[in-house]
Design a protein around this motif. Structure first.
Motif, PDB file in Angstrom:
ATOM      1  N   ALA A  61      38.352  50.065  52.818  1.00  8.72           N
ATOM      2  CA  ALA A  61      39.267  49.006  53.161  1.00  8.72           C
ATOM      3  C   ALA A  61      40.522  49.166  52.313  1.00  8.72           C
ATOM      4  O   ALA A  61      40.642  50.126  51.551  1.00  8.72           O
ATOM      5  N   LEU A  62      41.468  48.233  52.413  1.00 11.83           N
ATOM      6  CA  LEU A  62      42.747  48.445  51.750  1.00 11.83           C
ATOM      7  C   LEU A  62      42.592  48.664  50.246  1.00 11.83           C
ATOM      8  O   LEU A  62      43.226  49.561  49.680  1.00 11.83           O
ATOM      9  N   GLY A  63      41.778  47.853  49.602  1.00 14.09           N
ATOM     10  CA  GLY A  63      41.588  48.031  48.167  1.00 14.09           C
ATOM     11  C   GLY A  63      40.953  49.365  47.835  1.00 14.09           C
ATOM     12  O   GLY A  63      41.317  50.021  46.850  1.00 14.09           O
ATOM     13  N   ASP A  64      40.014  49.808  48.675  1.00 15.46           N
ATOM     14  CA  ASP A  64      39.359  51.100  48.449  1.00 15.46           C
ATOM     15  C   ASP A  64      40.335  52.251  48.665  1.00 15.46           C
ATOM     16  O   ASP A  64      40.293  53.261  47.952  1.00 15.46           O
ATOM     17  N   VAL A  65      41.190  52.107  49.673  1.00 12.38           N
ATOM     18  CA  VAL A  65      42.201  53.135  49.928  1.00 12.38           C
ATOM     19  C   VAL A  65      43.154  53.236  48.739  1.00 12.38           C
ATOM     20  O   VAL A  65      43.544  54.336  48.324  1.00 12.38           O
ATOM     21  N   LEU A  66      43.514  52.096  48.182  1.00 14.89           N
ATOM     22  CA  LEU A  66      44.367  52.104  46.990  1.00 14.89           C
ATOM     23  C   LEU A  66      43.647  52.726  45.800  1.00 14.89           C
ATOM     24  O   LEU A  66      44.235  53.506  45.038  1.00 14.89           O
ATOM     25  N   HIS A  67      42.364  52.420  45.640  1.00 14.83           N
ATOM     26  CA  HIS A  67      41.572  53.058  44.584  1.00 14.83           C
ATOM     27  C   HIS A  67      41.625  54.584  44.688  1.00 14.83           C
ATOM     28  O   HIS A  67      41.669  55.292  43.666  1.00 14.83           O
ATOM     29  N   ALA A  68      41.594  55.093  45.906  1.00 12.42           N
ATOM     30  CA  ALA A  68      41.540  56.545  46.107  1.00 12.42           C
ATOM     31  C   ALA A  68      42.783  57.255  45.606  1.00 12.42           C
ATOM     32  O   ALA A  68      42.752  58.469  45.382  1.00 12.42           O
ATOM     33  N   SER A 121      41.346  36.287  44.348  1.00 11.64           N
ATOM     34  CA  SER A 121      39.911  36.562  44.321  1.00 11.64           C
ATOM     35  C   SER A 121      39.731  38.076  44.359  1.00 11.64           C
ATOM     36  O   SER A 121      40.697  38.833  44.255  1.00 11.64           O
ATOM     37  N   ASP A 122      38.486  38.523  44.522  1.00 13.49           N
ATOM     38  CA  ASP A 122      38.197  39.947  44.659  1.00 13.49           C
ATOM     39  C   ASP A 122      38.616  40.375  46.062  1.00 13.49           C
ATOM     40  O   ASP A 122      37.879  40.208  47.031  1.00 13.49           O
ATOM     41  N   SER A 123      39.825  40.918  46.163  1.00 17.43           N
ATOM     42  CA  SER A 123      40.412  41.237  47.459  1.00 17.43           C
ATOM     43  C   SER A 123      41.530  42.247  47.240  1.00 17.43           C
ATOM     44  O   SER A 123      41.851  42.616  46.105  1.00 17.43           O
ATOM     45  N   PHE A 124      42.161  42.676  48.321  1.00 17.34           N
ATOM     46  CA  PHE A 124      43.243  43.640  48.206  1.00 17.34           C
ATOM     47  C   PHE A 124      44.358  43.171  47.271  1.00 17.34           C
ATOM     48  O   PHE A 124      44.853  43.974  46.466  1.00 17.34           O
ATOM     49  N   PRO A 125      44.813  41.905  47.334  1.00  9.53           N
ATOM     50  CA  PRO A 125      45.859  41.487  46.384  1.00  9.53           C
ATOM     51  C   PRO A 125      45.481  41.698  44.923  1.00  9.53           C
ATOM     52  O   PRO A 125      46.344  42.004  44.097  1.00  9.53           O
ATOM     53  N   MET A 126      44.190  41.555  44.592  1.00  9.15           N
ATOM     54  CA  MET A 126      43.763  41.811  43.219  1.00  9.15           C
ATOM     55  C   MET A 126      43.977  43.269  42.849  1.00  9.15           C
ATOM     56  O   MET A 126      44.516  43.597  41.776  1.00  9.15           O
ATOM     57  N   HIS A 127      43.553  44.184  43.728  1.00  2.73           N
ATOM     58  CA  HIS A 127      43.730  45.608  43.448  1.00  2.73           C
ATOM     59  C   HIS A 127      45.213  45.969  43.400  1.00  2.73           C
ATOM     60  O   HIS A 127      45.625  46.810  42.598  1.00  2.73           O
ATOM     61  N   LEU A 128      46.002  45.316  44.245  1.00  2.00           N
ATOM     62  CA  LEU A 128      47.440  45.568  44.259  1.00  2.00           C
ATOM     63  C   LEU A 128      48.077  45.125  42.948  1.00  2.00           C
ATOM     64  O   LEU A 128      48.884  45.860  42.357  1.00  2.00           O
ATOM     65  N   ALA A 129      47.725  43.944  42.477  1.00  2.00           N
ATOM     66  CA  ALA A 129      48.254  43.469  41.193  1.00  2.00           C
ATOM     67  C   ALA A 129      47.869  44.409  40.065  1.00  2.00           C
ATOM     68  O   ALA A 129      48.673  44.700  39.175  1.00  2.00           O
ATOM     69  N   SER A 130      46.638  44.910  40.106  1.00  2.00           N
ATOM     70  CA  SER A 130      46.187  45.849  39.085  1.00  2.00           C
ATOM     71  C   SER A 130      46.996  47.132  39.143  1.00  2.00           C
ATOM     72  O   SER A 130      47.413  47.673  38.106  1.00  2.00           O
ATOM     73  N   ALA A 131      47.231  47.642  40.352  1.00  2.00           N
ATOM     74  CA  ALA A 131      48.002  48.875  40.508  1.00  2.00           C
ATOM     75  C   ALA A 131      49.427  48.706  40.022  1.00  2.00           C
ATOM     76  O   ALA A 131      50.028  49.633  39.455  1.00  2.00           O
ATOM     77  N   MET A 132      50.009  47.522  40.241  1.00  2.00           N
ATOM     78  CA  MET A 132      51.389  47.250  39.849  1.00  2.00           C
ATOM     79  C   MET A 132      51.499  46.752  38.410  1.00  2.00           C
ATOM     80  O   MET A 132      52.581  46.461  37.930  1.00  2.00           O
ATOM     81  N   ASN A 133      50.342  46.606  37.752  1.00  2.00           N
ATOM     82  CA  ASN A 133      50.288  46.117  36.369  1.00  2.00           C
ATOM     83  C   ASN A 133      50.884  44.717  36.231  1.00  2.00           C
ATOM     84  O   ASN A 133      51.448  44.351  35.193  1.00  2.00           O
TER      85      ASN A 133
END
Length: 350
Positions: A10-17, A255-267
């Motif tokens: 999913a989007l967060g997983d794609v960003l993880h990759a 929550s645990d969702s794509f916006p969370m992973h996005l915020a992490s990626a953008m610091n």
């Protein structure tokens, strides 16, 4: 050297990759890297300088056409396989490990094939207890690719930057501190609740601008919360515009969702609210992230639709507010009792 990487959702997983792709590029700087992904996630790779070619596979057609257009679906899958095999590969990785992804790994004209999972006749690695990024990196290491980085990469083009700049001039002409609120997920059990977000924004100082994000289907639900001071951007942003907005934000609550992973990626300074899922496996790795979960004996049940304890809703508004104020570098309010446990995650953890 040609390398194939498969990651559809999913989007967060794609960003993880993107962390794994970063490691592949570092190990093979002259390689031609091809990525097979889904149309909905392709924007996340659009401006990635480490990727040379993107192939699209619409995974949702499997669900839509399995019964009604079966022969047409088989033809479509065959066409994508032919596109994948327009060249041969020295290395191929399926970082998804599902049937709808591994079929392309099996079909690929590749000398060395690796999958995140336990599929036959392939190099493989699977350890669910690891963080998702670490699990992909360990797969690379099993294939002989050094994988020291856990850093995700997401670039935004100039047009999307200009669009967000214009948007911010319109919604925030006073230059208030920007707080992104992302209350929606695909799992009802992951959601803190709009009522809690309303209580949160009603207690924010006047120099903070709360901005709700979400999909078009979420817009009506947010409208009832934004009559006074919050801004409703649900359904208004592309993925890359959302990424640019997140990059410019002063803090975010998700929550645990794509916006969370996005915020992490953008610091971006982040308060991540957890319930049924495990932050050790999917939590943010940014040093600017704080994870909150309620101290109610949560078993991290991974139930999508119903959780008997409703663990995430037991996180108090007081606890979230204090963390938000800390992220925004505001004066701390007087302490009050609550029942949430605070966990700070950094790239050294998990």
């Amino acid at each position: 050297m040609n390398i194939l990487v498969i990651k559809q959702s999913a989007l967060g997983d794609v960003l993880h990759a993107t962390a794994a792709i970063r490691n592949i590029r570092a190990a093979y700087p002259g390689a031609r890297i091809t990525v097979l992904t889904s149309p909905g996630a392709a924007q996340l790779y659009q401006h990635n300088p480490q990727i040379d070619r993107i192939i699209l596979f619409d995974k949702d057609r499997l669900r839509r056409e399995w019964k009604s257009h079966f022969l047409g679906l088989l033809k479509y899958i065959w066409q994508v396989m032919r596109e994948v095999n327009q060249q041969s590969y020295d290395l191929a990785f399926d970082l998804q490990g599902l049937a709808r992804s591994v079929i392309f790994l099996y079909a690929a004209d590749a000398r060395d094939k690796w999958v995140k999972g336990n599929w036959w006749m392939l190099g493989r690695f699977r350890q669910k207890e690891l963080h998702a990024i670490d699990e992909m990196n360990r797969l690379l290491e099993k294939a002989g690719v050094p994988a020291p980085s856990r850093d995700m990469l997401l670039n935004v083009g100039d047009e999307d930057r200009r669009t967000v700049e214009s948007l911010l001039q319109r919604i925030n002409p006073e230059g208030k501190k920007l707080l992104i609120l992302a209350p929606f997920t695909r799992w009802p059990t992951k959601e803190w609740g709009l009522d809690n977000f309303l209580r949160l924004i009603n207690r924010l100082p006047d120099d903070v601008l709360p901005v709700f994000t979400g999909a078009p289907v979420n817009r009506a639900a947010v409208d009832s919360l934004t009559a006074n001071r919050a801004v409703n951007l649900a359904g208004e942003l592309s993925l890359l515009q959302f990424a640019e907005l997140m990059r410019r934000a002063d803090a975010a609550v998700t929550s645990d969702s794509f916006p969370m992973h996005l915020a992490s990626a953008m610091n971006t300074p982040l308060v991540a609210l957890f319930g049924p899922t495990d932050e050790a496996r999917v939590g943010p790795l940014s040093e600017n992230a704080t994870v909150l979960r309620a101290d109610v004996g949560c078993t991290k049940c991974y139930q999508r639709d119903y959780c008997e304890k409703a663990c995430i809703r037991a996180i108090s508004v007081d606890q979230v507010l204090r963390c938000v104020e800390d992220k925004l570098q505001l004066a701390q309010p007087s302490a009050s009792e609550d029942n949430a446990a605070q966990i700070s995650l950094s790239p050294r953890d998990s």
